[in-house]
Design a protein around this motif. Structure first.
Motif, PDB file in Angstrom:
ATOM      1  N   UNK A 250       0.821  -1.206   0.000  1.00  0.00           N
ATOM      2  CA  UNK A 250       0.000   0.000   0.000  1.00  0.00           C
ATOM      3  C   UNK A 250       0.862   1.266   0.000  1.00  0.00           C
ATOM      4  N   UNK A 251       1.967   1.240   0.748  1.00  0.00           N
ATOM      5  CA  UNK A 251       2.869   2.389   0.782  1.00  0.00           C
ATOM      6  C   UNK A 251       3.523   2.609  -0.589  1.00  0.00           C
ATOM      7  N   UNK A 252       3.902   1.513  -1.236  1.00  0.00           N
ATOM      8  CA  UNK A 252       4.544   1.641  -2.559  1.00  0.00           C
ATOM      9  C   UNK A 252       3.558   2.219  -3.568  1.00  0.00           C
ATOM     10  N   UNK A 253       2.316   1.757  -3.533  1.00  0.00           N
ATOM     11  CA  UNK A 253       1.299   2.316  -4.430  1.00  0.00           C
ATOM     12  C   UNK A 253       1.113   3.809  -4.178  1.00  0.00           C
ATOM     13  N   UNK A 254       1.068   4.180  -2.895  1.00  0.00           N
ATOM     14  CA  UNK A 254       0.886   5.592  -2.542  1.00  0.00           C
ATOM     15  C   UNK A 254       2.075   6.420  -3.022  1.00  0.00           C
ATOM     16  N   UNK A 295      -2.902   9.249   0.769  1.00  0.00           N
ATOM     17  CA  UNK A 295      -1.946   9.994  -0.058  1.00  0.00           C
ATOM     18  C   UNK A 295      -2.648  11.117  -0.804  1.00  0.00           C
ATOM     19  N   UNK A 296      -1.861  12.083  -1.257  1.00  0.00           N
ATOM     20  CA  UNK A 296      -2.409  13.234  -1.984  1.00  0.00           C
ATOM     21  C   UNK A 296      -2.218  13.105  -3.492  1.00  0.00           C
ATOM     22  N   UNK A 297      -2.260  11.876  -3.971  1.00  0.00           N
ATOM     23  CA  UNK A 297      -2.197  11.621  -5.403  1.00  0.00           C
ATOM     24  C   UNK A 297      -3.542  11.864  -6.072  1.00  0.00           C
ATOM     25  N   UNK A 343     -11.471  11.292  -0.156  1.00  0.00           N
ATOM     26  CA  UNK A 343     -12.006  12.336   0.714  1.00  0.00           C
ATOM     27  C   UNK A 343     -11.051  13.526   0.702  1.00  0.00           C
ATOM     28  N   UNK A 344     -11.595  14.707   0.474  1.00  0.00           N
ATOM     29  CA  UNK A 344     -10.803  15.946   0.525  1.00  0.00           C
ATOM     30  C   UNK A 344      -9.544  15.861  -0.340  1.00  0.00           C
ATOM     31  N   UNK A 345      -9.719  15.406  -1.576  1.00  0.00           N
ATOM     32  CA  UNK A 345      -8.618  15.332  -2.546  1.00  0.00           C
ATOM     33  C   UNK A 345      -7.509  14.377  -2.114  1.00  0.00           C
ATOM     34  N   UNK A 346      -7.855  13.415  -1.290  1.00  0.00           N
ATOM     35  CA  UNK A 346      -6.876  12.408  -0.858  1.00  0.00           C
ATOM     36  C   UNK A 346      -7.442  11.009  -1.054  1.00  0.00           C
ATOM     37  N   UNK A 347      -6.560  10.091  -1.433  1.00  0.00           N
ATOM     38  CA  UNK A 347      -6.948   8.688  -1.575  1.00  0.00           C
ATOM     39  C   UNK A 347      -6.690   7.976  -0.259  1.00  0.00           C
ATOM     40  N   UNK A 348      -7.651   7.155   0.165  1.00  0.00           N
ATOM     41  CA  UNK A 348      -7.537   6.462   1.447  1.00  0.00           C
ATOM     42  C   UNK A 348      -7.770   4.972   1.238  1.00  0.00           C
TER      43      UNK A 348
END
Length: 358
Positions: A250-254, A295-297, A343-348
């Motif tokens: 998950x961290x690598x994807x982010x 993340x803010x992607x 949510x709020x321009x962030x992927x969770x």
């Protein structure tokens, strides 16, 4: 006909409703609300009572229109999959039901049914089946493809000593591609592993911190990683090595999704009461422990959201599409679920898991 003994019976029934429920007056004032509404609004009934519902939903909310329609037509109105924006609270998806209390009373019952969560969990269970459906194919691929690959690799090594320099470059390409396919088979074969995972108490913060250190020293060197942990979390049950694999994936994807200059990843944990997973025979598994990679992607493309955890589905041109499928399988083997939201321009990406119990 069975009659309630007193108004107290109604109060008990009212507070037993597990979903946020409000009584809205003719002038769209909140007359009262149940206990679930208090939890949802992060506020006491006393605080929200006698306040215009527009203060919380906004004056132009489609939900207010449904309340007015139910009041005027004396017919229940249901809005499906509505993104509810409540004051000072992150948006959430619900089925919203507006129902007239009775024909002589202009009060309307407003009920938020958290259909969004159930859909996500059902989707996660579907992805679990999808991941496991490739088990037989994984075993077949390992057997049928490894043998010819070994022959190709062996032939390349034999030819290496008897070909020209130019041809050796071609042989290097062959060997590199053979190694790449073998690596892909190794990852794919993981789906065929039906061995029960080992169950032991695990401090999820240790797993998250270990994954963060590895990411910071490698693929996320230039990315800000913020930790926002709930220190009171209980232990989770599971296999630490597999859980580490999930977090690293998950961290690598982010890290691959965030902007180069201003990339930020947030690792967050929390305790979330009320989430249960049906596991058959009328049994339910509580999933109160949650950890999230934020993340803010730019987020997951709309066209693949529904199939995000299926094998071979990827938004990356060079991706194998097995990473999130493997994450889904590992977490489902732990009795948990993984879900994606924006949510709020962030992927969770949030993982919900059971806690350790002796």
């Amino acid at each position: 006909m069975l009659q309630p003994e007193s108004d107290e019976s109604y109060e008990v029934i009212w507070d037993t409703i597990p979903y946020p429920a409000f009584v809205i007056s003719k002038s769209n004032i909140i007359v009262t609300a149940n206990s679930a509404a208090e939890t949802y609004c992060l506020s006491s009934i006393r605080h929200i009572k006698n306040k215009p519902v527009a203060n919380y939903l906004g004056a132009n909310s489609i939900i207010l229109n449904s309340v007015d329609q139910a009041r005027n037509t004396l017919v229940s109105v249901t809005l499906y999959n509505v993104e509810v924006f409540w004051l000072n609270k992150s948006s959430s998806t619900h089925d919203v039901i507006s129902a007239p209390m009775n024909s002589s009373d202009e009060n309307v019952l407003l009920l938020f049914h958290p259909h969004g969560m159930s859909k996500k969990m059902n989707r996660s269970l579907t992805h679990r089946s999808a991941a496991r459906s490739v088990t037989g194919m994984a075993a077949m691929l390992a057997h049928e493809i490894r043998n010819p690959l070994a022959g190709i690799s062996g032939a390349a090594q034999l030819l290496e000593s008897s070909v020209s320099l130019d041809d050796k470059e071609l042989l290097e390409i062959v060997k590199t591609e053979v190694n790449r396919v073998e690596s892909l088979i190794d990852r794919f074969q993981t789906f065929g592993d039906l061995t029960p995972i080992k169950q032991e108490p695990v401090n999820i913060h240790d797993i998250l911190s270990q994954a963060k250190r590895a990411a910071g020293a490698g693929f996320a060197q230039k990315i800000e990683i913020v930790e926002n942990y709930d220190p009171s979390l209980p232990l989770v049950k599971g296999d630490p090595d597999l859980l580490l694999q999930v977090v690293q994936n998950l961290l690598k994807n982010a890290a691959e999704a965030v902007p180069v200059a201003s990339g930020q990843i947030i690792i967050e944990t929390g305790f979330k009461q009320g989430v249960k997973l049906n596991i058959g025979n009328f049994a339910k598994e509580n999933l109160p422990l949650q950890f999230s990679i934020i993340d803010n992607g730019p987020g997951v493309p709309e066209q693949i959201k529904e199939d995000l955890y299926d094998p071979f589905v990827s938004s990356k041109s060079t991706g194998s599409g097995l990473g999130l499928s493997l994450v889904s399988k590992i977490i489902s083997d732990h009795g948990g679920v993984v879900e994606y939201s924006r949510v709020n321009e962030r992927s969770i990406f949030s993982v919900l898991m059971p806690v350790w119990a002796e």
